[in-house]
Design an enzyme around this catalytic site. Structure first.
Site, mmCIF file in Angstrom:
data_model
loop_
_atom_site.group_PDB
_atom_site.id
_atom_site.type_symbol
_atom_site.label_atom_id
_atom_site.label_comp_id
_atom_site.label_asym_id
_atom_site.label_seq_id
_atom_site.Cartn_x
_atom_site.Cartn_y
_atom_site.Cartn_z
ATOM 1 N N LYS A 22 0.845 -1.213 0.000
ATOM 2 C CA LYS A 22 0.000 0.000 0.000
ATOM 3 C C LYS A 22 0.869 1.248 0.000
ATOM 4 O O LYS A 22 0.624 2.201 -0.729
ATOM 5 C CB LYS A 22 -0.872 -0.018 1.236
ATOM 6 C CG LYS A 22 -1.389 1.335 1.680
ATOM 7 C CD LYS A 22 -2.191 1.287 2.945
ATOM 8 C CE LYS A 22 -1.366 1.363 4.197
ATOM 9 N NZ LYS A 22 -0.967 2.725 4.603
ATOM 10 N N ASN A 23 1.946 1.248 0.798
ATOM 11 C CA ASN A 23 2.758 2.454 0.971
ATOM 12 C C ASN A 23 3.714 2.705 -0.178
ATOM 13 O O ASN A 23 4.431 3.701 -0.185
ATOM 14 C CB ASN A 23 3.512 2.407 2.303
ATOM 15 C CG ASN A 23 2.554 2.604 3.473
ATOM 16 O OD1 ASN A 23 1.381 2.939 3.267
ATOM 17 N ND2 ASN A 23 3.029 2.367 4.679
ATOM 18 N N ARG A 93 -4.154 10.556 5.261
ATOM 19 C CA ARG A 93 -3.062 11.538 5.281
ATOM 20 C C ARG A 93 -2.234 11.465 3.999
ATOM 21 O O ARG A 93 -1.728 12.473 3.516
ATOM 22 C CB ARG A 93 -2.199 11.239 6.493
ATOM 23 C CG ARG A 93 -0.925 11.971 6.557
ATOM 24 C CD ARG A 93 -0.017 11.395 7.620
ATOM 25 N NE ARG A 93 1.300 11.946 7.497
ATOM 26 C CZ ARG A 93 1.657 13.143 7.937
ATOM 27 N NH1 ARG A 93 0.751 13.875 8.540
ATOM 28 N NH2 ARG A 93 2.870 13.589 7.780
ATOM 29 N N CYS A 117 -3.686 12.607 14.042
ATOM 30 C CA CYS A 117 -4.343 11.319 13.792
ATOM 31 C C CYS A 117 -4.118 10.438 15.013
ATOM 32 O O CYS A 117 -3.502 10.838 15.993
ATOM 33 C CB CYS A 117 -3.796 10.656 12.538
ATOM 34 S SG CYS A 117 -2.242 9.830 12.814
ATOM 35 N N ARG A 122 1.701 14.393 13.508
ATOM 36 C CA ARG A 122 2.055 14.158 12.102
ATOM 37 C C ARG A 122 1.907 15.399 11.211
ATOM 38 O O ARG A 122 1.109 15.447 10.297
ATOM 39 C CB ARG A 122 1.242 12.991 11.557
ATOM 40 C CG ARG A 122 1.477 11.736 12.386
ATOM 41 C CD ARG A 122 0.753 10.562 11.849
ATOM 42 N NE ARG A 122 1.390 10.093 10.609
ATOM 43 C CZ ARG A 122 0.817 9.141 9.848
ATOM 44 N NH1 ARG A 122 -0.336 8.646 10.184
ATOM 45 N NH2 ARG A 122 1.424 8.741 8.760
ATOM 46 N N ASP A 310 5.887 0.361 11.786
ATOM 47 C CA ASP A 310 4.637 -0.274 11.356
ATOM 48 C C ASP A 310 4.554 -1.733 11.775
ATOM 49 O O ASP A 310 3.523 -2.365 11.567
ATOM 50 C CB ASP A 310 4.480 -0.174 9.833
ATOM 51 C CG ASP A 310 4.237 1.247 9.404
ATOM 52 O OD1 ASP A 310 4.315 1.532 8.196
ATOM 53 O OD2 ASP A 310 3.991 2.103 10.280
ATOM 54 N N ILE A 332 9.423 6.865 16.497
ATOM 55 C CA ILE A 332 8.930 7.584 15.319
ATOM 56 C C ILE A 332 7.688 8.411 15.640
ATOM 57 O O ILE A 332 7.599 9.584 15.294
ATOM 58 C CB ILE A 332 8.612 6.594 14.165
ATOM 59 C CG1 ILE A 332 9.820 5.718 13.841
ATOM 60 C CG2 ILE A 332 8.115 7.358 12.936
ATOM 61 C CD1 ILE A 332 10.999 6.448 13.243
ATOM 62 N N ARG A 402 -7.929 -0.749 5.561
ATOM 63 C CA ARG A 402 -7.197 0.304 4.846
ATOM 64 C C ARG A 402 -5.895 -0.240 4.275
ATOM 65 O O ARG A 402 -5.383 0.251 3.287
ATOM 66 C CB ARG A 402 -6.871 1.454 5.801
ATOM 67 C CG ARG A 402 -8.089 2.028 6.479
ATOM 68 C CD ARG A 402 -7.741 3.260 7.164
ATOM 69 N NE ARG A 402 -6.885 4.027 6.286
ATOM 70 C CZ ARG A 402 -6.236 5.118 6.650
ATOM 71 N NH1 ARG A 402 -6.343 5.540 7.882
ATOM 72 N NH2 ARG A 402 -5.488 5.766 5.820
HETATM 73 C C1 EPZ Z 1 4.827 6.872 6.314
HETATM 74 O O1 EPZ Z 1 4.095 7.881 6.957
HETATM 75 C C2 EPZ Z 1 3.922 5.649 6.236
HETATM 76 N N1 EPZ Z 1 2.739 5.985 5.444
HETATM 77 C C3 EPZ Z 1 3.511 5.234 7.642
HETATM 78 O O2 EPZ Z 1 2.742 4.044 7.518
HETATM 79 C C4 EPZ Z 1 4.773 4.916 8.444
HETATM 80 O O3 EPZ Z 1 4.406 4.577 9.767
HETATM 81 C C5 EPZ Z 1 5.696 6.147 8.442
HETATM 82 O O4 EPZ Z 1 5.988 6.533 7.087
HETATM 83 C C6 EPZ Z 1 7.021 5.867 9.146
HETATM 84 O O5 EPZ Z 1 7.683 4.797 8.515
HETATM 85 C C7 EPZ Z 1 2.844 5.990 4.093
HETATM 86 O O6 EPZ Z 1 3.898 5.737 3.523
HETATM 87 C C8 EPZ Z 1 1.589 6.298 3.328
HETATM 88 P P1 EPZ Z 1 6.979 10.213 8.268
HETATM 89 P P2 EPZ Z 1 4.649 9.400 6.967
HETATM 90 O O7 EPZ Z 1 6.799 11.488 7.518
HETATM 91 O O8 EPZ Z 1 5.419 9.655 5.741
HETATM 92 C C9 EPZ Z 1 7.366 13.496 11.690
HETATM 93 C C10 EPZ Z 1 0.954 2.606 7.914
HETATM 94 O O9 EPZ Z 1 0.642 2.015 8.942
HETATM 95 N N2 EPZ Z 1 7.159 14.477 10.615
HETATM 96 O O10 EPZ Z 1 8.107 9.325 7.895
HETATM 97 O O11 EPZ Z 1 3.486 10.280 7.266
HETATM 98 C C11 EPZ Z 1 6.134 12.623 11.910
HETATM 99 O O12 EPZ Z 1 5.237 13.271 12.789
HETATM 100 C C12 EPZ Z 1 1.384 4.057 7.976
HETATM 101 O O13 EPZ Z 1 0.987 2.079 6.774
HETATM 102 C C13 EPZ Z 1 7.256 15.834 10.918
HETATM 103 O O14 EPZ Z 1 7.492 16.223 12.059
HETATM 104 O O15 EPZ Z 1 5.628 9.374 8.198
HETATM 105 C C14 EPZ Z 1 6.731 11.363 12.506
HETATM 106 O O16 EPZ Z 1 6.951 11.575 13.894
HETATM 107 C C15 EPZ Z 1 1.197 4.625 9.365
HETATM 108 N N3 EPZ Z 1 7.065 16.742 9.923
HETATM 109 C C16 EPZ Z 1 8.096 11.244 11.812
HETATM 110 O O17 EPZ Z 1 8.385 12.564 11.290
HETATM 111 C C17 EPZ Z 1 6.811 16.358 8.627
HETATM 112 O O18 EPZ Z 1 6.676 17.243 7.750
HETATM 113 C C18 EPZ Z 1 8.123 10.271 10.637
HETATM 114 O O19 EPZ Z 1 7.005 10.563 9.842
HETATM 115 C C19 EPZ Z 1 6.720 14.978 8.343
HETATM 116 C C20 EPZ Z 1 6.908 14.054 9.341
#
Ligand code: EPZ
Length: 442
Positions: A22-23, A93, A117, A122, A310, A332, A402
């Site tokens: 999915k990702n 998201r 969320c 996030r 995840d 994370i 999802r």
């Molecule tokens: C991706 O989310 C995945 N989703 C998530 O999978 C996964 O848990 C996550 O990466 C971490 O591996 C998709 O790929 C669609 P991040 P993403 O930006 O990109 C902070 C699932 O279960 N951050 O890597 O949204 C954030 O709050 C989902 O399939 C900022 O502060 O995660 C987090 O603490 C859940 N500012 C950390 O960085 C930003 O602009 C990592 O988030 C962006 C992120």
């Protein structure tokens, strides 16, 4: 809202086939916005988030054909709208992934801020700062990001340093940079397999991306991108989930159509716990486990190639059945232990100490009525239900729909006693918007 009814105590035995990731499919679908020609994606998982992403693309003006259930042919020749609305972004998201492509190809984009969320605040500040480095003007208006390229020009390549590793932030920037003028260098880029998959698609479309999978990615912008055909990689988190399902039930599974190399750290950790895992070939794993000789092992979630966040919830369920104390540290997301309280209601001995969950085991779990809060927490509760004595009812399984394709059918096919109980009232309604501004994760 549908629920799962599970009768625990059965060891899983048989063969499971892994679906597409999915990702990876979500950013690859968004990448189709970068060209007016057709992008065909194979091995797209049939899950709710993909349906949502398809709806978003069609709302923007894309034509999406599915000649087969898991093949999407996306044509973005006539994009008339450049907005990802709040009611869509708050349910998924990952809709923010249209921001980079719309900005790069059309010079404008309006995308709702995702809001918080279930697993954390996030924000997307890193996405926005990165796009501003490429020359985008970004304003926040009434909960929306309104971005545009000045004088209807092109984005300009630049060096971007991410303070924190962000998967979709790297993806948004990558896609924007493919059509920017000049070179973009991304430092501290995410290294997930899904990033490599997206870059393979982009290069097939005519982009010039190097360094995918390393912390430094270089993109030399081109004038336009073209048609491409691409097969989405298998889902490494679904793979890890089924490896854990075999372990927690003391069963034996053959896992087909997976990519063992993408699950290396999860395989290594499960082997430390005492699970027997053999790589049969590049797409097949064999997992076997005698449940009563598993040892608790600590884990820390970190960006790839370290242990994936995840898989944290699924791993916690397994640690309730292992001998000793396991310390699970989530680095994370700030609120990704929602499943712990539901596991406790099934009898698990878990203590939350800030970003660490301390799990004592082995503890016999009892079936209970529990509630899913997010995608991976749902998977954790399914795993617990498979090993709990008696009946477990898991509510709000739209969360699991999802990201897992027909998980109850796949589990039933290898011996689990699990059924979906459709709620007659809401059987065909879309999932309810999360309470308040809470969106569901992804
Ligand atoms: C991706 O989310 C995945 N989703 C998530 O999978 C996964 O848990 C996550 O990466 C971490 O591996 C998709 O790929 C669609 P991040 P993403 O930006 O990109 C902070 C699932 O279960 N951050 O890597 O949204 C954030 O709050 C989902 O399939 C900022 O502060 O995660 C987090 O603490 C859940 N500012 C950390 O960085 C930003 O602009 C990592 O988030 C962006 C992120």
């Amino acid at each position: 809202m549908d629920r799962f009814r599970i009768i625990g105590g059965r060891s899983l035995r048989g063969r499971v086939t892994i679906s597409g990731a999915k990702n990876s499919a979500l950013p690859c679908m968004a990448a189709a916005l970068l060209t007016s020609e057709s992008v065909t994606l194979h091995n797209v998982p049939y899950v709710r988030d993909i349906i949502t992403q398809r709806r978003l693309l069609e709302d923007l003006g894309a034509h999406v054909l599915t000649p087969e259930l898991r093949t999407h042919k996306i044509a973005c020749a006539h994009i008339e709208l450049f907005e990802a609305p709040y009611d869509l972004v708050k349910t998924m998201r990952a809709s923010v992934l249209v921001l980079g492509p719309l900005l790069a190809r059309f010079g404008k984009a309006k995308v709702s801020l995702p809001g918080g969320c279930a697993i954390g605040t996030r924000p997307i500040d890193l996405h926005l700062e990165a796009l501003q480095r490429l020359g985008a003007q970004v304003n926040l208006e009434a909960g929306y990001v309104v971005a545009r390229v000045p004088q209807r020009g092109r984005l300009q390549g630049a060096e971007v340093n991410f303070d924190k590793v962000t998967v979709t932030g790297t993806e948004n920037l990558l896609m924007a940079a493919t059509l920017a003028e000049g070179r973009t260098v991304i430092n501290n880029a995410a290294r997930e397999p899904e990033i490599i998959d997206l870059c393979e698609l982009l290069n097939r479309m005519g982009a010039r991306v190097r360094g995918a999978g390393t912390p430094t990615i270089t993109i030399d912008g081109v004038e336009a991108l073209g048609a491409a055909e691409h097969t989405i990689i298998p889902d490494r988190i679904e793979t890890g989930t089924f490896l854990t399902a075999a372990a927690i039930t003391g069963g034996e599974l053959e896992i087909k159509d997976c990519r063992p190399e993408h699950s290396a750290i999860v395989i290594a950790k499960l082997r430390e716990v005492g699970v027997e895992i053999e790589e049969i070939n590049q797409s097949t794993l064999h997992v076997r486990c005698c449940a009563d000789d598993l040892c608790a092992r600590d884990v820390v979630t970190e960006p790839h190639p370290r242990f994936p966040t995840d898989m944290q919830a699924q791993y916690m369920a397994l640690m309730t059945q292992t001998r000793g104390t396991a310390r699970i540290t989530e680095t994370i997301f700030e609120n990704r232990f929602m499943h712990a309280s539901e596991l406790q209601r099934m009898g698990a001995r878990i203590r939350i100490e800030g970003h660490m969950a301390v799990v004592e085991g082995p503890t016999p779990l009892m079936g209970a009525r529990v509630q899913a809060s997010d995608l991976r927490a749902s998977a954790s509760l399914v795993l617990a239900g498979l090993v709990a004595a008696g009946e477990t009812i898991i509510e709000r399984v739209y969360h699991i729909d999802r990201g897992y394709e027909k998980i109850e059918a796949k589990l039933r096919a290898v011996g689990a006693e699990i059924e979906r109980v459709r709620d007659s009232v809401t059987a065909n309604l879309p999932p309810p918007a999360e309470v308040g501004a809470l969106q569901t994760e992804a």
